[in-house]
Design a protein around this motif. Structure first.
Motif, PDB file in Angstrom:
ATOM      1  N   GLU B  47       0.835  -1.210   0.000  1.00  0.00           N
ATOM      2  CA  GLU B  47       0.000   0.000   0.000  1.00  0.00           C
ATOM      3  C   GLU B  47       0.859   1.244   0.000  1.00  0.00           C
ATOM      4  OE1 GLU B  47      -3.260   0.675  -0.187  1.00  0.00           O
ATOM      5  OE2 GLU B  47      -3.489  -1.440  -0.732  1.00  0.00           O
ATOM      6  N   TYR B  49       4.025   1.363  -0.817  1.00  0.00           N
ATOM      7  CA  TYR B  49       4.786   1.395  -2.060  1.00  0.00           C
ATOM      8  C   TYR B  49       3.968   2.020  -3.189  1.00  0.00           C
ATOM      9  CZ  TYR B  49       6.659  -0.277  -6.474  1.00  0.00           C
ATOM     10  OH  TYR B  49       7.103  -0.340  -7.762  1.00  0.00           O
ATOM     11  N   MET B  50       2.685   1.661  -3.257  1.00  0.00           N
ATOM     12  CA  MET B  50       1.824   2.184  -4.321  1.00  0.00           C
ATOM     13  C   MET B  50       1.695   3.699  -4.244  1.00  0.00           C
ATOM     14  SD  MET B  50       0.788  -0.195  -6.337  1.00  0.00           S
ATOM     15  CE  MET B  50      -0.562   0.571  -7.160  1.00  0.00           C
ATOM     16  N   LYS B  51       1.651   4.203  -2.990  1.00  0.00           N
ATOM     17  CA  LYS B  51       1.465   5.648  -2.836  1.00  0.00           C
ATOM     18  C   LYS B  51       2.715   6.416  -3.261  1.00  0.00           C
ATOM     19  CE  LYS B  51      -1.952   5.424   0.846  1.00  0.00           C
ATOM     20  NZ  LYS B  51      -2.178   5.508   2.284  1.00  0.00           N
ATOM     21  N   LYS B  52       3.859   5.906  -2.874  1.00  0.00           N
ATOM     22  CA  LYS B  52       5.082   6.637  -3.197  1.00  0.00           C
ATOM     23  C   LYS B  52       6.260   5.674  -3.330  1.00  0.00           C
ATOM     24  CE  LYS B  52       7.315  10.984  -2.114  1.00  0.00           C
ATOM     25  NZ  LYS B  52       7.533  12.025  -1.093  1.00  0.00           N
ATOM     26  N   GLY B  89      -4.340  -6.675  -1.887  1.00  0.00           N
ATOM     27  CA  GLY B  89      -4.075  -5.399  -2.554  1.00  0.00           C
ATOM     28  C   GLY B  89      -3.929  -5.565  -4.058  1.00  0.00           C
ATOM     29  N   ALA B  90      -3.538  -4.452  -4.679  1.00  0.00           N
ATOM     30  CA  ALA B  90      -3.469  -4.438  -6.141  1.00  0.00           C
ATOM     31  C   ALA B  90      -2.291  -5.253  -6.657  1.00  0.00           C
ATOM     32  CB  ALA B  90      -3.342  -2.996  -6.619  1.00  0.00           C
TER      33      ALA B  90
END
Lengths: 639, 130
Positions: B47, B49-52, B89-90
């Motif tokens: 999560e 990692y996905m944001k930044k 998650g994705a």
């Protein structure tokens, strides 16, 4: 260009005003090519209304029956042809009848006429006294207004025949006296001739003896005197003969004259539709003249036109038969009118009433039509005549109003047919105006003018025509300011503003080779945005917000500042927030060349909406970029 | 003074025992995966990692995931895979160099040792099925 537009507008306005002022539109539009580029077009070949609407209006609104032909001025009835007056004159008489109310005087007159006709029938008393009494009744009939003095004409004709007959009796007496005188004179002349012959023989004998020596002078004088008297007597005989022949001729002429006068009058009454008077005079004629005198010798020309398709010999009896038949038909016609009216068939009632009215205009039987019914039929008649005139003037709104009004009065009126034709005609005119607008916007002035002329021909009072003219005028005015406005808007990037003024600007920049392509590009761009926004709205209606968002995102590529598009995106964003977050993140990182991060964003977004075209394309794009980057790195390490 | 005989006789026994110890230790090391030590690494916080992704540059993590699809492959370079982390998650994109990957099939589950490289790239250094 401006001048050309101004000429269209002014020329057509003037044309239309002229058309209205004269109550009609130009009969034919100028020849024009078939419009193709404009997409919409009025009927090819023009004159739609002449073939459809006017024929329909003529059929629907013309209250005249088929037997009445106002163009040729004839009214056909059972193979006979009456001379019909002009429509205006007939209309005046017909309306007068519909406005009139039956009076007691008319009823009394009808009774009296029936009584007189009854007395003249073969079964009635035919004594001299009865006939004279009947004749005297004619003078009473003549005092009624509906009679129009025709009974007096009948009475005079009869009296004239009687007087001639009396004169002929005196002439016969004189003829007998002259015949006696002629016989005496013939005897005298014959005697004188005999004596003269004897004297001549004696003279010859004396001449023979004289030659033998004897005289004879006294006999010579007697012979001369006798010759003179004989000539005188012969002259008297010739005079008597001449007088006798002249008198016989005069008597014959007087008798024929009386007969011919009565025959002429009978024919005249019939042709004038005075059937009762024709019957009256026929009745008296049959009393006054013997059976061998019944053949008509006058009025053959009139009768030939009255009975156009016959070679029969016309007689007084035949005239009486026709008159009786007409009276019977009038009675039947009145019954038909009343029945049709009672059954709510007012249009049929009106048609039959016109026929019956013309046939029996002077017949008291028409009074069997009630007053209220007459008034209603008068309203209907006037409305229909008015509607016909409106149809001829191509006032379709007026025609529709009258059609609705008439349908309220007459249940058998074909209202839907009329309204349908009206709508068709109006649509045709509107289509022509639309085509004219299209051609004007494309700069094809000739075609625009032809289409507008077509629209005016079909429907001169079409409000769209005025709107078109106002728009054209406005365009002509705006043209001069168009360049400045376009430059300002284009500089600010206000494509929507340019699109909203595309009509004005299109006209203003029609011949500006520099700005015209830019204008077209902007129009196409904003049109595409509008189309995508509309498709997005449709997708949203169908419950597919992610498709709607992608359509808006596609629109944003054309102009991210377009207000309607951004409004739609703002309204939709809360429904697709998760998807939008990943998508935005992916796009932002793609912009920063962070391909791996961007790829992660697209994959995450695709997890939410697997059918996303944007994600599919983004993944492809970013993975390719990433792989290219890695490949470059690998090559660098190897080196 | 002559060399000591007894000392010579004791050396082989100690050597052999030392060798056997080393061998056994090596064997243990081999069987326990001492060269690819995944269990000591943290699991990648997907999560965050996905944001930044840039916040994780230079770190090494372990990822337990199932291969969802192969996004791209280039001979001599490697392949980009989309994997679904076990933690949920994705999906994540990972790069498996040619030298590391063998026959990788969609649907297989792997435990990966991965380093976060420039641009947020998840670079798989080693992997094993689980």
């Amino acid at each position: 260009m401006l001048k050309v537009y101004a000429s269209i507008s002014l020329g057509l306005v003037l044309g239309q005003i002229t058309s209205h002022a004269q109550g009609y539109a130009p009969a034919a539009a100028p020849a024009r090519p078939v419009p193709a580029a404009a997409g919409m077009s009025a009927p090819v070949g023009g004159m739609f209304e002449s073939n459809t609407f006017l024929e329909m209006a003529s059929r629907a609104f013309d209250p005249s029956s088929d037997s009445m032909d106002f163009e040729n001025g004839s009214f056909a009835w059972k193979g006979r042809t009456f001379n019909l007056t002009s429509q205006r004159a007939f209309r005046a008489r017909f309306e007068r009848f519909l406005l009139a109310s039956p009076t007691e005087e008319e009823e009394s007159y009808a009774l009296l006429m029936n009584d007189v006709l009854q007395r003249l029938s073969v079964a009635s008393d035919r004594s001299d006294d009865a006939i004279i009494e009947t004749w005297e009744m004619l003078f009473r009939a003549a005092r009624f207004d509906p009679d129009g003095g025709n009974s007096t004409i009948v009475a005079n004709q009869v009296f004239n025949a009687w007087r001639i007959r009396k004169e002929m009796r005196g002439t016969a007496l004189t003829q007998r006296e002259l015949a006696d005188m002629r016989r005496h004179q013939q005897t005298v002349v014959a005697n004188r001739a005999l004596i003269l012959e004897k004297i001549k023989e004696q003279k010859e004998r004396e001449t023979v003896s004289k030659t033998s020596g004897k005289g004879g002078n006294g006999k010579k004088a007697d012979s001369g005197a006798l010759a003179t008297e004989g000539a005188f007597r012969a002259l008297e005989l010739a005079e008597t003969e001449a007088k006798l022949i002249a008198m016989e001729g005069q008597a014959a002429l007087t008798g024929i004259q009386a007969k011919l006068q009565m025959q002429s009058q009978i024919v005249a009454f019939l042709v004038q539709r005075r059937y009762q008077h024709a019957l009256l005079l026929s009745g008296f004629y049959q009393l006054l003249f013997k059976g061998s005198q019944q053949q008509l010798e006058v009025g053959k020309g009139e009768l030939k036109s009255f009975f156009p398709n016959t070679d029969m010999v016309f007689t007084v009896d035949m005239m009486a038969f026709v008159a009786n038949e007409a009276i019977t038909d009038v009675n039947k016609g009145v019954d038909a009118v009343n029945t049709a009216y009672a059954e709510d068939r007012a249009i049929i009632a009106l048609e039959r009433l016109q026929e019956t009215f013309f046939l029996g205009e002077y017949m008291p039987e028409l009074n069997a039509i009630p007053v209220e019914q007459r008034r209603m039929l008068l309203d209907l008649y006037r409305d229909m005549m008015e509607a016909v005139e409106l149809a001829e003037a191509k006032d379709y709104n007026g025609v529709a109003q009258y059609a609705e009004r008439i349908a309220l009065i007459a249940k058998d009126f074909p209202e839907m047919r009329v309204l349908s034709s009206v709508e068709t005609a109006k649509s045709m005119s509107d289509m022509a105006v639309f085509a004219a607008s299209q051609y004007r916007n494309l700069g094809d002035i000739d075609k625009a003018r032809a289409e507008l002329q077509q629209a005016i021909d079909i429907w001169p009072s079409n409000p769209s025509i005025r709107e078109f003219q106002q728009e054209t005028t406005k365009l002509a005015t705006a043209g001069s300011q168009g360049v400045q406005i376009f430059d300002d808007l284009y500089k600010r990037g206000d494509h929507r503003g340019i699109y909203d003024r595309r009509m004005d600007l299109g006209f203003a920049l029609a011949e500006d080779t520099e700005r015209q392509p830019l204008l077209m590009e902007v129009i196409e761009q904003v049109s595409t945005i509008d189309l995508l926004v509309a498709q997005s709205a449709e997708a949203l209606k169908q419950g597919d917000p992610y498709v709607a968002w992608e359509l808006l995102a596609e629109a944003a590529k054309f102009d991210p500042d377009d207000a309607p598009m951004n409004r739609a995106r703002a309204e939709l964003a809360p429904r697709v927030a998760d998807f939008v977050v990943y998508l935005d993140r992916a796009q932002r990182q793609a912009a920063e060349a962070q391909h791996a991060g961007s790829l992660a964003g697209f994959l995450a977004a695709q997890d939410i909406y697997p059918a996303s075209r944007m994600c599919r394309e983004g993944i492809e794009r970013q993975s390719s970029a990433l792989m290219a980057h890695l490949s470059t790195q690998a090559e660098a390490v190897e080196e | 003074m002559p060399p000591l005989k007894p000392a010579k006789s004791r050396r082989p026994a100690s050597i052999w025992s030392a060798v056997s110890l080393i061998v056994s230790l090596f064997a243990v090391a081999l069987t326990s995966g001492c060269g690819d030590n995944f269990s000591d690494l943290e699991v990648l916080p997907t999560e965050s990692y996905m944001k930044k992704p840039s916040d994780f540059l230079g770190n090494t993590y372990t990822i337990r995931a199932q291969i969802d699809s192969q996004v791209k492959w280039e001979k001599g370079v490697g392949r980009i895979l989309a994997v679904s982390p076990e933690s949920g998650g994705a999906r994540l994109p990972v790069f498996v160099p040619d030298a590391v990957g063998g026959n990788l099939h969609i649907g297989q589950r792997y435990e990966m040792r991965a380093r976060i490289e420039a641009g947020g790239l998840i670079y798989v250094e080693s992997l094993r099925k689980y």
